[in-house]
Write a protein that holds these residues in place. Structure first.
Motif, short mmCIF file in Angstrom:
data_model
loop_
_atom_site.label_atom_id
_atom_site.label_comp_id
_atom_site.label_asym_id
_atom_site.label_seq_id
_atom_site.Cartn_x
_atom_site.Cartn_y
_atom_site.Cartn_z
N ARG A 75 0.81 -1.22 0.00
CA ARG A 75 0.00 0.00 0.00
C ARG A 75 0.84 1.27 0.00
N THR A 76 2.17 1.14 -0.04
CA THR A 76 2.99 2.35 -0.10
C THR A 76 2.82 3.01 -1.46
N THR A 77 3.15 4.28 -1.53
CA THR A 77 2.98 5.03 -2.78
C THR A 77 4.32 5.65 -3.20
N GLU A 78 4.34 6.20 -4.39
CA GLU A 78 5.56 6.85 -4.87
C GLU A 78 5.92 8.05 -3.98
N LYS A 79 4.90 8.71 -3.44
CA LYS A 79 5.14 9.89 -2.63
C LYS A 79 5.48 9.55 -1.18
N ASP A 80 5.02 8.40 -0.71
CA ASP A 80 5.25 8.03 0.70
C ASP A 80 5.66 6.56 0.79
N PRO A 81 6.97 6.29 0.93
CA PRO A 81 7.46 4.91 0.99
C PRO A 81 7.37 4.27 2.37
N LEU A 82 7.01 5.03 3.41
CA LEU A 82 6.91 4.46 4.75
C LEU A 82 5.72 3.50 4.84
N LEU A 83 5.90 2.38 5.50
CA LEU A 83 4.82 1.41 5.62
C LEU A 83 3.67 2.00 6.43
N PRO A 84 2.45 1.98 5.89
CA PRO A 84 1.28 2.53 6.60
C PRO A 84 0.73 1.55 7.63
N LEU A 85 1.50 1.34 8.68
CA LEU A 85 1.10 0.43 9.76
C LEU A 85 0.32 1.21 10.83
N PRO A 86 -0.48 0.51 11.63
CA PRO A 86 -1.19 1.19 12.73
C PRO A 86 -0.20 1.91 13.64
N LYS A 87 -0.55 3.11 14.05
CA LYS A 87 0.36 3.93 14.85
C LYS A 87 0.82 3.22 16.11
N SER A 88 -0.09 2.47 16.73
CA SER A 88 0.24 1.80 17.98
C SER A 88 1.15 0.58 17.78
N ASP A 89 1.33 0.14 16.53
CA ASP A 89 2.11 -1.07 16.25
C ASP A 89 3.51 -0.79 15.74
N HIS A 90 3.81 0.44 15.44
CA HIS A 90 5.12 0.75 14.84
C HIS A 90 6.27 0.26 15.71
N TRP A 91 6.19 0.51 17.01
CA TRP A 91 7.31 0.13 17.89
C TRP A 91 7.53 -1.38 17.84
#
Length: 209
Positions: free
Chosen positions: A91-107
């Motif tokens: 689901r990443t895009t050309e403009k945003d390569p960061l993985l769109p994971l739930p905010k609470s799960d990043h850590w």
């Protein structure tokens, strides 16, 4: 022996439909998996792989070096967690390569990768504890999947870069070892800005050698 054969024939006669059905589903599963693998190879998409790459600028040149690469399930140790990463990578895009994971799960996800990297540099940590001479540096870690430019292979990439470099990334582009590294430079520029506005998507770690 005859009784055993008669018993087996009786069971086969009673359950042949189940056996055939199971065989058909196994064949369908193999076919779908094989077809998906061929499609991914053709598209150069390997979302189930996680590559940890060190990004550095040395003598005016952008250098990208792989520290390790494993299957996502080997790093996150849970098939559901690994699938979350794979889904996010798609689901990443050309403009945003960061993985769109739930905010609470990043850590949780970042810490799993940090543990893998830490194993590579465990000797430096022990030397430090023993009072031996070592050099320590702060690094920044984040999860990406680049979708822009001339990317040769699409896979989950854990970007590792010195914190001092990310915070003061040069305005002028460095020289590239390969033309497609232009995409990585664009990614690093994006990460430098995101590090200030989305700190939850990054994790700081110390490496000692």
């Amino acid at each position: 022996m005859r009784e055993i054969l008669e018993f087996l024939l009786e069971k086969l006669n009673e359950n042949w439909v189940k056996f055939v059905t199971a065989g058909v589903f196994m064949l369908i599963g193999w076919f779908i998996g094989h077809r998906r693998a061929r499609r991914n190879l053709k598209r150069r998409e390997f979302f189930d792989r996680l590559n940890v790459s060190l990004n550095m600028i040395h003598e005016g040149r952008l250098l990208i070096r792989t520290l390790l690469e494993k299957r996502c399930e080997e790093i996150f140790l849970n098939s559901a967690a690994a699938q979350m990463v794979v889904d996010a990578a798609q689901r990443t895009t050309e403009k945003d390569p960061l993985l769109p994971l739930p905010k609470s799960d990043h850590w949780y996800f970042l810490n799993s990768v940090l543990n893998e990297i830490s194993e590579q540099f465990a000797a430096g940590t022990i030397k430090r504890d023993l009072g031996l001479p070592v050099r320590c540096e702060q690094y920044v870690l984040c999860l990406t999947c680049e979708a822009a430019g001339l990317i040769k292979q699409k896979k989950v990439r854990a970007m590792l870069i010195r914190k001092a470099l990310l915070e003061k990334l040069p305005e002028q582009a460095p020289a590239f070892e390969s033309p497609h590294h232009q995409t990585r430079w664009q990614t690093l520029q994006f990460l430098a800005a995101a590090y200030k506005t989305k700190p939850e998507q990054f994790l700081n770690m110390e490496i000692c050698l």
